[in-house]
Design a protein around this motif. Structure first.
Motif: not given
Length: 56
Positions: A3-7, A40-56
């Motif tokens: 996922l980090i690579a995709v982002a 974030p409570e409005h997002w579908q369960p299972g969504c992942v947010a990844i910042d520019e440093d690769g932290r999720s």
């Protein structure tokens, strides 16, 4: 790690390197970029947010 690579690839391809924020992915697909993760409570369960440093 995939996922980090995709982002990172999405950031590079769409001109978002150096802009900060987060890339939101769902089931391995990029959904959008946001400058900050709001409601974030409005997002579908299972969504992942990844910042520019690769932290999720």
């Amino acid at each position: 790690m995939k996922l980090i690579a995709v982002a990172r690839r999405w950031r590079e391809e769409n001109g978002y390197v150096g802009r900060g924020g987060v890339i939101v992915l769902f089931e391995g697909d990029v959904q959008s970029w946001f400058n900050t993760l709001r409601n974030p409570e409005h997002w579908q369960p299972g969504c992942v947010a990844i910042d520019e440093d690769g932290r999720s």
